[in-house]
Design an enzyme around this catalytic site. Structure first.
Site, PDB file in Angstrom:
ATOM      1  N   ILE A 298     -21.115 -15.648  18.273  1.00 49.86           N
ATOM      2  CA  ILE A 298     -21.653 -14.588  17.609  1.00 49.86           C
ATOM      3  C   ILE A 298     -20.831 -14.055  16.478  1.00 49.86           C
ATOM      4  O   ILE A 298     -21.063 -13.887  15.254  1.00 49.86           O
ATOM      5  CB  ILE A 298     -22.245 -13.275  18.377  1.00 49.86           C
ATOM      6  CG1 ILE A 298     -23.027 -13.773  19.310  1.00 49.86           C
ATOM      7  CG2 ILE A 298     -22.445 -12.231  17.393  1.00 49.86           C
ATOM      8  CD1 ILE A 298     -23.735 -12.962  20.502  1.00 49.86           C
TER       9      ILE A 298
ATOM     10  N   CYS B 269     -20.028 -16.813  13.683  1.00 48.45           N
ATOM     11  CA  CYS B 269     -21.542 -16.819  12.640  1.00 48.45           C
ATOM     12  C   CYS B 269     -21.991 -15.774  12.043  1.00 48.45           C
ATOM     13  O   CYS B 269     -22.069 -15.568  10.881  1.00 48.45           O
ATOM     14  CB  CYS B 269     -22.364 -17.273  13.639  1.00 48.45           C
ATOM     15  SG  CYS B 269     -22.259 -19.004  14.330  1.00 48.45           S
ATOM     16  N   GLU B 270     -21.727 -14.429  12.462  1.00 46.79           N
ATOM     17  CA  GLU B 270     -22.133 -13.262  11.740  1.00 46.79           C
ATOM     18  C   GLU B 270     -20.970 -12.839  11.003  1.00 46.79           C
ATOM     19  O   GLU B 270     -21.463 -12.122   9.895  1.00 46.79           O
ATOM     20  CB  GLU B 270     -22.244 -11.882  12.809  1.00 46.79           C
ATOM     21  CG  GLU B 270     -23.386 -12.389  13.818  1.00 46.79           C
ATOM     22  CD  GLU B 270     -24.716 -12.109  13.333  1.00 46.79           C
ATOM     23  OE1 GLU B 270     -24.825 -11.581  12.241  1.00 46.79           O
ATOM     24  OE2 GLU B 270     -25.769 -12.640  13.653  1.00 46.79           O
ATOM     25  N   GLY B 271     -19.847 -12.947  11.284  1.00 45.38           N
ATOM     26  CA  GLY B 271     -18.541 -12.681  10.372  1.00 45.38           C
ATOM     27  C   GLY B 271     -18.497 -10.935  10.263  1.00 45.38           C
ATOM     28  O   GLY B 271     -19.366 -10.240  10.817  1.00 45.38           O
TER      29      GLY B 271
ATOM     30  N   ARG C  81     -24.890 -22.650  12.993  1.00 46.95           N
ATOM     31  CA  ARG C  81     -24.905 -21.848  14.129  1.00 46.95           C
ATOM     32  C   ARG C  81     -25.865 -22.504  15.187  1.00 46.95           C
ATOM     33  O   ARG C  81     -25.352 -22.280  16.425  1.00 46.95           O
ATOM     34  CB  ARG C  81     -25.542 -20.411  13.789  1.00 46.95           C
ATOM     35  CG  ARG C  81     -25.374 -19.380  15.014  1.00 46.95           C
ATOM     36  CD  ARG C  81     -26.110 -17.903  14.565  1.00 46.95           C
ATOM     37  NE  ARG C  81     -26.133 -17.254  15.640  1.00 46.95           N
ATOM     38  CZ  ARG C  81     -25.650 -15.940  15.439  1.00 46.95           C
ATOM     39  NH1 ARG C  81     -25.624 -15.377  14.160  1.00 46.95           N
ATOM     40  NH2 ARG C  81     -25.478 -14.960  16.296  1.00 46.95           N
TER      41      ARG C  81
END
Length: 146
Positions: free
Chosen positions: A15, A18-20, A136
């Site tokens: 998470i 992938c979200e940053g 992702r």
């Protein structure tokens, strides 16, 4: 399914990577005001700025909802890797998409390989394939199969 299961380090890492991390509010590709590690909601305003610690706290709060969704709708026993992958998936796509997904149907029918392959179908936004979503979903699938 184990009612006390919570996301592990591998799931949180997917998470977060992938979200940053964004400490200033921004508009995500889906057009939603977002901050931290993909946090959305009425508390996010266009001028909002947070710390990394606040972003971590928001992530832990947000993940609880995704964990509850997985615990509620999955009827088979899961490994930690499967649970982590599913929580990341739900965190990104929402409970509604998960509840009606073929992935969930296959998983609850104990078709683990079939469920794993379903991750890869969820790589589009607005009908367009997004390389970030493809990456992702590959990571989630790999975690699911670990």
């Amino acid at each position: 399914m184990n009612e006390s299961m919570v996301i592990g380090a591998a799931g949180l890492e997917i998470i977060k990577e992938c979200e940053g991390l964004q400490t200033k509010a921004y508009i995500c590709p889906a057009g939603i005001l977002t901050i931290g590690y993909g946090h959305t909601g009425k508390d996010v305003t266009k001028d909002l700025v947070i710390t990394e610690t606040q972003a971590e706290d928001l992530l832990r709060q947000d993940v609880k909802s995704a964990e509850k969704t997985v615990r509620t709708y999955v009827k088979v026993q899961l490994t930690q890797g499967q649970f982590d992958a599913l929580v990341s998936f739900v965190f990104n796509l929402g409970a509604g998409n998960f509840k009606s997904s073929t992935l969930l149907k296959k998983l609850n029918a104990n078709d683990i390989a079939g469920a794993a392959d379903e991750f890869l179908r969820w790589n589009k936004s607005g009908g367009k394939v997004l390389p970030g979503l493809t990456k992702r979903r590959e990571r989630e699938r790999s975690c699911f199969l670990s």
